[in-house]
Design an enzyme around this catalytic site. Sequence first.
Site, PDB file in Angstrom:
ATOM      1  N   GLU A  34      23.397  74.035  -0.310  1.00  0.00           N
ATOM      2  CA  GLU A  34      24.649  74.446  -1.163  1.00  0.00           C
ATOM      3  C   GLU A  34      25.328  73.426  -0.695  1.00  0.00           C
ATOM      4  O   GLU A  34      25.747  73.110   0.382  1.00  0.00           O
ATOM      5  CB  GLU A  34      24.988  75.805  -0.739  1.00  0.00           C
ATOM      6  N   CYS A  48      32.815  71.055   0.071  1.00  0.00           N
ATOM      7  CA  CYS A  48      32.139  71.863   1.061  1.00  0.00           C
ATOM      8  C   CYS A  48      30.713  71.460   1.418  1.00  0.00           C
ATOM      9  O   CYS A  48      30.017  71.854   0.245  1.00  0.00           O
ATOM     10  CB  CYS A  48      32.573  73.375   0.984  1.00  0.00           C
ATOM     11  N   CYS A  78      20.577  77.659  10.186  1.00  0.00           N
ATOM     12  CA  CYS A  78      21.377  77.545  11.129  1.00  0.00           C
ATOM     13  C   CYS A  78      20.918  78.485  12.403  1.00  0.00           C
ATOM     14  O   CYS A  78      20.321  79.479  12.006  1.00  0.00           O
ATOM     15  CB  CYS A  78      23.015  78.065  10.799  1.00  0.00           C
ATOM     16  N   CYS A 110      25.010  83.822  13.737  1.00  0.00           N
ATOM     17  CA  CYS A 110      26.260  84.779  13.916  1.00  0.00           C
ATOM     18  C   CYS A 110      25.951  85.982  13.141  1.00  0.00           C
ATOM     19  O   CYS A 110      25.573  85.831  11.823  1.00  0.00           O
ATOM     20  CB  CYS A 110      27.559  83.879  13.057  1.00  0.00           C
ATOM     21  N   CYS A 147      27.174  85.995   9.130  1.00  0.00           N
ATOM     22  CA  CYS A 147      27.192  85.080   8.124  1.00  0.00           C
ATOM     23  C   CYS A 147      25.515  84.918   7.534  1.00  0.00           C
ATOM     24  O   CYS A 147      24.556  85.155   8.106  1.00  0.00           O
ATOM     25  CB  CYS A 147      27.147  83.714   9.095  1.00  0.00           C
ATOM     26  N   GLU A 160      25.382  74.256  11.579  1.00  0.00           N
ATOM     27  CA  GLU A 160      26.365  73.824  12.496  1.00  0.00           C
ATOM     28  C   GLU A 160      26.295  72.240  12.905  1.00  0.00           C
ATOM     29  O   GLU A 160      25.299  71.921  13.394  1.00  0.00           O
ATOM     30  CB  GLU A 160      25.984  74.734  13.992  1.00  0.00           C
ATOM     31  N   SER A 170      34.142  71.692  10.838  1.00  0.00           N
ATOM     32  CA  SER A 170      34.134  73.181  11.430  1.00  0.00           C
ATOM     33  C   SER A 170      33.015  73.445  12.474  1.00  0.00           C
ATOM     34  O   SER A 170      31.826  73.085  12.129  1.00  0.00           O
ATOM     35  CB  SER A 170      34.149  74.282  10.273  1.00  0.00           C
ATOM     36  N   SER A 175      35.653  77.707  14.707  1.00  0.00           N
ATOM     37  CA  SER A 175      35.648  79.068  14.195  1.00  0.00           C
ATOM     38  C   SER A 175      35.749  80.210  15.453  1.00  0.00           C
ATOM     39  O   SER A 175      34.975  80.135  16.342  1.00  0.00           O
ATOM     40  CB  SER A 175      34.048  79.288  13.593  1.00  0.00           C
ATOM     41  N   ASN A 195      33.825  87.791   3.521  1.00  0.00           N
ATOM     42  CA  ASN A 195      33.103  87.866   2.322  1.00  0.00           C
ATOM     43  C   ASN A 195      31.881  88.725   2.361  1.00  0.00           C
ATOM     44  O   ASN A 195      30.991  88.031   2.970  1.00  0.00           O
ATOM     45  CB  ASN A 195      32.819  86.382   2.133  1.00  0.00           C
ATOM     46  N   CYS A 236      28.140  81.774   2.282  1.00  0.00           N
ATOM     47  CA  CYS A 236      27.552  80.582   2.325  1.00  0.00           C
ATOM     48  C   CYS A 236      25.867  81.044   2.676  1.00  0.00           C
ATOM     49  O   CYS A 236      25.450  81.971   3.107  1.00  0.00           O
ATOM     50  CB  CYS A 236      28.094  80.067   3.793  1.00  0.00           C
TER      51      CYS A 236
HETATM   52  N1  SAH Z   1      28.862  76.423  11.251  1.00  0.00           N
HETATM   53  C1  SAH Z   1      30.135  76.097  11.377  1.00  0.00           C
HETATM   54  C2  SAH Z   1      30.463  75.656   9.912  1.00  0.00           C
HETATM   55  C3  SAH Z   1      29.764  76.378   8.800  1.00  0.00           C
HETATM   56  S1  SAH Z   1      30.464  78.082   8.439  1.00  0.00           S
HETATM   57  C4  SAH Z   1      31.180  77.170  11.611  1.00  0.00           C
HETATM   58  O1  SAH Z   1      30.399  78.310  11.875  1.00  0.00           O
HETATM   59  O2  SAH Z   1      32.203  76.927  11.856  1.00  0.00           O
HETATM   60  C5  SAH Z   1      31.968  77.766   7.894  1.00  0.00           C
HETATM   61  C6  SAH Z   1      32.865  78.798   8.108  1.00  0.00           C
HETATM   62  O3  SAH Z   1      32.704  80.009   7.181  1.00  0.00           O
HETATM   63  C7  SAH Z   1      32.959  79.526   9.518  1.00  0.00           C
HETATM   64  O4  SAH Z   1      34.344  79.571  10.064  1.00  0.00           O
HETATM   65  C8  SAH Z   1      32.290  80.757   9.291  1.00  0.00           C
HETATM   66  O5  SAH Z   1      32.899  81.767  10.088  1.00  0.00           O
HETATM   67  C9  SAH Z   1      32.605  81.375   7.840  1.00  0.00           C
HETATM   68  N2  SAH Z   1      31.803  82.293   7.250  1.00  0.00           N
HETATM   69  C10 SAH Z   1      30.360  82.358   7.474  1.00  0.00           C
HETATM   70  N3  SAH Z   1      30.120  83.483   6.733  1.00  0.00           N
HETATM   71  C11 SAH Z   1      31.039  84.016   6.331  1.00  0.00           C
HETATM   72  C12 SAH Z   1      31.462  85.410   5.409  1.00  0.00           C
HETATM   73  N4  SAH Z   1      30.170  86.091   5.118  1.00  0.00           N
HETATM   74  N5  SAH Z   1      32.660  85.737   5.043  1.00  0.00           N
HETATM   75  C13 SAH Z   1      33.563  84.589   5.230  1.00  0.00           C
HETATM   76  N6  SAH Z   1      33.595  83.498   6.048  1.00  0.00           N
HETATM   77  C14 SAH Z   1      32.094  83.315   6.499  1.00  0.00           C
HETATM   78 FE1  SF4 Z   2      25.926  79.014  11.694  1.00  0.00          FE
HETATM   79 FE2  SF4 Z   2      28.438  78.865  11.008  1.00  0.00          FE
HETATM   80 FE3  SF4 Z   2      26.956  80.658   9.973  1.00  0.00          FE
HETATM   81 FE4  SF4 Z   2      27.431  81.006  12.355  1.00  0.00          FE
HETATM   82  S1  SF4 Z   2      28.874  80.868  10.896  1.00  0.00           S
HETATM   83  S2  SF4 Z   2      25.637  81.083  11.805  1.00  0.00           S
HETATM   84  S3  SF4 Z   2      27.506  78.957  13.250  1.00  0.00           S
HETATM   85  S4  SF4 Z   2      26.690  78.398   9.869  1.00  0.00           S
END
Ligand code: SAH
Ligand code: SF4
Length: 369
Positions: free
Chosen positions: A93, A106, A113, A117, A120, A167, A198, A220, A296, A339
């Site tokens: 995406e 973005c 990934c 997390c 996510c 990541e 990020s 993050s 989100n 995402c």
């Molecule tokens: N992996 C990297 C970059 C991609 S994620 C990272 O984790 O920083 C980009 C951002 O989206 C991160 O800050 C992540 O915490 C946030 N993110 C992921 N899932 C989310 C959700 N459900 N709601 C809001 N932000 C989210």
């Molecule tokens: Fe990967 Fe970033 Fe999602 Fe964490 S928030 S699972 S590091 S994409």
Amino acid sequence: MTIKRPIYDLTPLELSSFCKENDLPDFVQAELDKWFFLKKDLDQSKWDKISKERMKFLNEKFSFELPKVVWQGLSSDGTRKFLIGLSDGNSVEAVAIPAKDRLTLCISSQVGCAIGCTFCHTGTQGLTRNLKAHEITGQFLAVSQWLIKNVSPTSRLSNIVFMGQGEPLHNFQNVKKSVEIFLNPNGIALSKTKVTLSTSGLVPQIEKWEEFPDINVAISLHAVRDDLRSQLMPINKRHDLKRLFDALKNIPLKTSRRITYEYLMIAGLNDQQQDIDGLCELLPKKRSKINLIPFNEYPGSDYKRPSDEQVLWFQDQLHKQGFTCTIRVTKGDDILAACGQLKTEFEKVNKWDGDRVSPKAIETYQPNE
Ligand code: SAH
Ligand code: SF4
């Protein structure tokens, strides 16, 4: 049939070496930079300074075709989400987010990934593979081209954030290479202040940050206590807050004098006074910016988004403590903004086979159905 290397996989230095090795004069690279990378104009008949013979040679060596936009959807707030098809049948995406004075893309750095997390959507899918440099630059070029063709000939993406799937520091070399291509002053020519990476906090790679072109960095953070951060981000078990902040102290901050800390806000979990106190203790005010991200929600997610009042209160408290603190307005809610969510939903009803997806499927696919 041999697979040709996409021209947008080459750093400016690599392209220059190729030209030298093949006795191509300097203006050939200048023309490619001008037409292909800067203007995104694929009509080779306009690249008229390059002779037909040389153009034939370049076409034998390189592919000038951009990745395919498999699906795109416009949200009521102007955010446009793109699903980009890769040649092996995977897809990623990219999201174009408009603001007053910029249009930010973005982009993704991996398919899936590995960090996992717990909040996510991408994290729940695991890692499929790293993206190659051209699959990263290709997202930018394909979306730019799509906007020029379908929105306006003057459409221009001005900023990039590596905040899509993946990541980026797990894919260090390819991401680094793609950034060198984005920053080429004669080509795509983005300013280094307009590119932000990020990361979830991979300490060994942060320790190598000086090898990276001088772009903005966002961390993050999401929690100020190790127990909570480990619950949200398993990476914290290996690289805890102490290790992370020790590494951050040493990164050279040239252009971007400050590090952005992304702070995901989850109702009842990390949105209280004690979390504000923790942020005050942890973050050096002069070197930090805080970006609050209200969680989100997506179907099946365990966490809840805090109320708008709670988020505003949290921001206000941080302002009173002297922090620069912004709130990320969630964009594209009506087009599967979380995402990784679009990709998952799309693949339930369609198949991208690496070459094409049926046009009928694209027309009939509605993300909110
Ligand atoms: N992996 C990297 C970059 C991609 S994620 C990272 O984790 O920083 C980009 C951002 O989206 C991160 O800050 C992540 O915490 C946030 N993110 C992921 N899932 C989310 C959700 N459900 N709601 C809001 N932000 C989210
Ligand atoms: Fe990967 Fe970033 Fe999602 Fe964490 S928030 S699972 S590091 S994409």
